[in-house]
Scaffold this active site. Structure first.
Site, PDB file in Angstrom:
ATOM      1  N   HIS A   1     -10.319   4.640   2.778  1.00  0.00           N
ATOM      2  CA  HIS A   1      -9.599   3.856   3.582  1.00  0.00           C
ATOM      3  C   HIS A   1      -9.888   2.622   3.738  1.00  0.00           C
ATOM      4  O   HIS A   1     -10.241   1.745   4.808  1.00  0.00           O
ATOM      5  CB  HIS A   1      -9.464   4.339   5.094  1.00  0.00           C
ATOM      6  CG  HIS A   1      -8.267   3.845   5.966  1.00  0.00           C
ATOM      7  ND1 HIS A   1      -8.297   2.999   7.035  1.00  0.00           N
ATOM      8  CD2 HIS A   1      -7.071   4.611   5.961  1.00  0.00           C
ATOM      9  CE1 HIS A   1      -7.356   2.848   7.429  1.00  0.00           C
ATOM     10  NE2 HIS A   1      -6.324   3.594   6.815  1.00  0.00           N
TER      11      HIS A   1
ATOM     12  N   GLU B   1       0.830  -1.108   0.034  1.00  0.00           N
ATOM     13  CA  GLU B   1      -0.078   0.010  -0.253  1.00  0.00           C
ATOM     14  C   GLU B   1       0.692   1.095  -0.004  1.00  0.00           C
ATOM     15  O   GLU B   1       2.016   1.102   0.555  1.00  0.00           O
ATOM     16  CB  GLU B   1      -0.866  -0.057   1.278  1.00  0.00           C
ATOM     17  CG  GLU B   1      -0.393   0.153   2.539  1.00  0.00           C
ATOM     18  CD  GLU B   1      -1.263   0.374   3.719  1.00  0.00           C
ATOM     19  OE1 GLU B   1      -1.399   1.467   3.904  1.00  0.00           O
ATOM     20  OE2 GLU B   1      -1.812  -0.750   4.306  1.00  0.00           O
TER      21      GLU B   1
END
Length: 166
Positions: A157, A127
């Site tokens: 998120h 990520e």
């Protein structure tokens, strides 16, 4: 009569026991298959080299910029880079260049706990933060990469993802 009555009782019990044993064997077999195939996220499980895909083994097709709709490999919507915020394009350039990245957490393993991305062996996804103007922290925007060069976008998120088309 006592012998016949014993045989009758034995004949009545055995089929029930056979069914129970068959059910028990089926449950154990299913559990063993589930455990051995797993999702690669078993704590402490390291993927073997055979479980870790390489770029040469890519079977999925990367969406291209002209595509829209749904990605057939992941079932996720496809988003073009040009439709993402400009900060996402900047993060993609950093990913392509191998860094340097502005956040310490950029490049860490994304564990896919939400089970939205396709299941892969542990360590498959990484990520990266996409800067959010005006945010005092990392914000909610990320790009997640797969070991086979897949790219995913989230701006909430990890509550939802789209497959990035280049």
């Amino acid at each position: 009569m006592s012998t016949r009555s014993s045989q009758t009782r034995a004949a009545q019990v055995v089929p029930g026991q056979r069914s129970l044993i068959g059910l028990l064997i089926a449950v154990i077999t299913a559990a063993v298959l589930w455990w051995t195939q797993g999702d690669g996220n078993t704590p402490g499980a390291d993927p073997s080299p055979a479980d870790t895909p390489s770029a040469q083994q890519t079977t999925s097709q990367t969406p291209t910029a002209g595509q829209s709709g749904t990605d057939p490999d992941s079932g996720l919507p496809i988003v073009r880079v040009s439709d993402l915020p400009p900060e996402a394009a900047e993060t993609l350039e950093l990913i392509d260049a191998g860094g340097p990245f502005p956040e310490d957490r950029d490049g860490v393993t994304f564990e896919n706990r939400e089970d939205i991305l396709p299941q892969q062996a542990g360590g498959y996804y990484k990520e990266y933060t996409v800067e959010t103007p005006g945010s005092d922290d990392r914000g909610a925007r990320r790009i997640v990469t797969g070991a086979n060069a897949e790219l995913y976008w989230t701006d909430d998120h990890y509550s939802s993802f789209s497959r990035i088309a280049r």
